[in-house]
Design a protein around this motif. Sequence first.
Motif, PDB file in Angstrom:
ATOM      1  N   ALA A  87       0.884  -1.176   0.000  1.00  0.00           N
ATOM      2  CA  ALA A  87       0.000   0.000   0.000  1.00  0.00           C
ATOM      3  C   ALA A  87       0.915   1.218   0.000  1.00  0.00           C
ATOM      4  O   ALA A  87       1.950   1.230   0.675  1.00  0.00           O
ATOM      5  CB  ALA A  87      -0.916   0.013   1.210  1.00  0.00           C
ATOM      6  N   LEU A  88       0.532   2.214  -0.750  1.00  0.00           N
ATOM      7  CA  LEU A  88       1.350   3.425  -0.841  1.00  0.00           C
ATOM      8  C   LEU A  88       1.183   4.288   0.401  1.00  0.00           C
ATOM      9  O   LEU A  88       0.087   4.440   0.918  1.00  0.00           O
ATOM     10  CB  LEU A  88       0.959   4.215  -2.085  1.00  0.00           C
ATOM     11  N   ARG A  89       2.280   4.849   0.851  1.00  0.00           N
ATOM     12  CA  ARG A  89       2.249   5.730   2.015  1.00  0.00           C
ATOM     13  C   ARG A  89       1.940   7.181   1.614  1.00  0.00           C
ATOM     14  O   ARG A  89       1.517   7.963   2.449  1.00  0.00           O
ATOM     15  CB  ARG A  89       3.592   5.701   2.743  1.00  0.00           C
ATOM     16  N   GLY A  90       2.170   7.531   0.376  1.00  0.00           N
ATOM     17  CA  GLY A  90       1.986   8.921  -0.042  1.00  0.00           C
ATOM     18  C   GLY A  90       1.932   9.039  -1.542  1.00  0.00           C
ATOM     19  O   GLY A  90       1.116   8.404  -2.203  1.00  0.00           O
ATOM     20  N   GLU A  91       2.852   9.812  -2.098  1.00  0.00           N
ATOM     21  CA  GLU A  91       2.862  10.070  -3.525  1.00  0.00           C
ATOM     22  C   GLU A  91       3.554   8.950  -4.294  1.00  0.00           C
ATOM     23  O   GLU A  91       4.458   8.296  -3.788  1.00  0.00           O
ATOM     24  CB  GLU A  91       3.572  11.388  -3.810  1.00  0.00           C
ATOM     25  N   PHE A  92       3.104   8.778  -5.538  1.00  0.00           N
ATOM     26  CA  PHE A  92       3.741   7.840  -6.452  1.00  0.00           C
ATOM     27  C   PHE A  92       4.326   8.662  -7.596  1.00  0.00           C
ATOM     28  O   PHE A  92       3.620   9.437  -8.236  1.00  0.00           O
ATOM     29  CB  PHE A  92       2.741   6.819  -7.001  1.00  0.00           C
ATOM     30  N   THR A  93       5.629   8.499  -7.833  1.00  0.00           N
ATOM     31  CA  THR A  93       6.303   9.229  -8.893  1.00  0.00           C
ATOM     32  C   THR A  93       6.598   8.284 -10.046  1.00  0.00           C
ATOM     33  O   THR A  93       7.114   7.187  -9.844  1.00  0.00           O
ATOM     34  CB  THR A  93       7.618   9.856  -8.370  1.00  0.00           C
ATOM     35  N   SER A  94       6.234   8.725 -11.243  1.00  0.00           N
ATOM     36  CA  SER A  94       6.496   7.939 -12.458  1.00  0.00           C
ATOM     37  C   SER A  94       7.058   8.875 -13.518  1.00  0.00           C
ATOM     38  O   SER A  94       7.217  10.079 -13.283  1.00  0.00           O
ATOM     39  CB  SER A  94       5.199   7.299 -12.952  1.00  0.00           C
ATOM     40  N   ARG A  95       7.317   8.334 -14.680  1.00  0.00           N
ATOM     41  CA  ARG A  95       7.843   9.161 -15.763  1.00  0.00           C
ATOM     42  C   ARG A  95       6.804  10.150 -16.287  1.00  0.00           C
ATOM     43  O   ARG A  95       7.151  11.086 -16.996  1.00  0.00           O
ATOM     44  CB  ARG A  95       8.349   8.283 -16.900  1.00  0.00           C
ATOM     45  N   ILE A  96       5.521   9.980 -15.925  1.00  0.00           N
ATOM     46  CA  ILE A  96       4.507  10.921 -16.398  1.00  0.00           C
ATOM     47  C   ILE A  96       4.075  11.905 -15.308  1.00  0.00           C
ATOM     48  O   ILE A  96       3.200  12.730 -15.537  1.00  0.00           O
ATOM     49  CB  ILE A  96       3.278  10.196 -16.986  1.00  0.00           C
ATOM     50  N   GLY A  97       4.666  11.812 -14.140  1.00  0.00           N
ATOM     51  CA  GLY A  97       4.351  12.775 -13.091  1.00  0.00           C
ATOM     52  C   GLY A  97       4.334  12.160 -11.707  1.00  0.00           C
ATOM     53  O   GLY A  97       4.645  10.984 -11.522  1.00  0.00           O
ATOM     54  N   THR A  98       3.936  12.982 -10.726  1.00  0.00           N
ATOM     55  CA  THR A  98       3.823  12.567  -9.331  1.00  0.00           C
ATOM     56  C   THR A  98       2.362  12.685  -8.926  1.00  0.00           C
ATOM     57  O   THR A  98       1.714  13.689  -9.212  1.00  0.00           O
ATOM     58  CB  THR A  98       4.705  13.453  -8.440  1.00  0.00           C
ATOM     59  N   PHE A  99       1.853  11.664  -8.253  1.00  0.00           N
ATOM     60  CA  PHE A  99       0.432  11.576  -7.950  1.00  0.00           C
ATOM     61  C   PHE A  99       0.223  11.223  -6.482  1.00  0.00           C
ATOM     62  O   PHE A  99       0.905  10.352  -5.952  1.00  0.00           O
ATOM     63  CB  PHE A  99      -0.228  10.504  -8.836  1.00  0.00           C
ATOM     64  N   ASP A 100      -0.729  11.901  -5.839  1.00  0.00           N
ATOM     65  CA  ASP A 100      -1.056  11.629  -4.448  1.00  0.00           C
ATOM     66  C   ASP A 100      -2.027  10.452  -4.403  1.00  0.00           C
ATOM     67  O   ASP A 100      -3.196  10.587  -4.757  1.00  0.00           O
ATOM     68  CB  ASP A 100      -1.678  12.846  -3.783  1.00  0.00           C
ATOM     69  N   VAL A 101      -1.529   9.318  -3.992  1.00  0.00           N
ATOM     70  CA  VAL A 101      -2.337   8.095  -3.961  1.00  0.00           C
ATOM     71  C   VAL A 101      -2.171   7.383  -2.620  1.00  0.00           C
ATOM     72  O   VAL A 101      -2.233   6.151  -2.543  1.00  0.00           O
ATOM     73  CB  VAL A 101      -1.963   7.159  -5.135  1.00  0.00           C
ATOM     74  N   ALA A 102      -1.969   8.149  -1.568  1.00  0.00           N
ATOM     75  CA  ALA A 102      -1.736   7.584  -0.236  1.00  0.00           C
ATOM     76  C   ALA A 102      -2.823   6.603   0.154  1.00  0.00           C
ATOM     77  O   ALA A 102      -4.010   6.866  -0.043  1.00  0.00           O
ATOM     78  CB  ALA A 102      -1.648   8.704   0.795  1.00  0.00           C
TER      79      ALA A 102
END
Length: 149
Positions: A87-102
């Motif tokens: 489970a994600l703790r906060g943001e997910f960073t990828s080559r297309i951007g950073t997303f808040d998916v906590a």
Amino acid sequence: MTIEENKSLVKRYFKAVDQAEADLVDRMFTVDCIFHRGDYADPLIGVAAVKAVVTQVHKLYQGFKTTIYDLIGEDDLVACRLKHNAALRGEFTSRIGTFDVAGKPIEWSANVFFRFEDGMIAEEWIARDELGILLDLGIVPELDTNKFD
């Protein structure tokens, strides 16, 4: 080392990743090891960089778990087909951007290849399902396949 010993080391490595035991990396990787992953601009070099990745996994995810499906070895190489869950703790960073998916659960498959030197991992290549991650997190919308019927 034998192919079976190399495969055993790969299993111990993923157990160390799952349990956030970054210090075990010192005994598994060569000092000048190379770590390749498609979402990194350049390979990471050195055991300290691999330890940093293991540490970062537990800053980004909670409940990180690896399931190994296949380990195939030949000469100084081991190929691994696996799945990671967390489970994600906060943001997910990828080559297309950073997303808040906590708090969102995440699962992805990967193929990982290891090259060994003198009984230690000298190189690791990771090919993970980046699009699958983005779809799972709702960052990229799924295609409505019903409109093709």
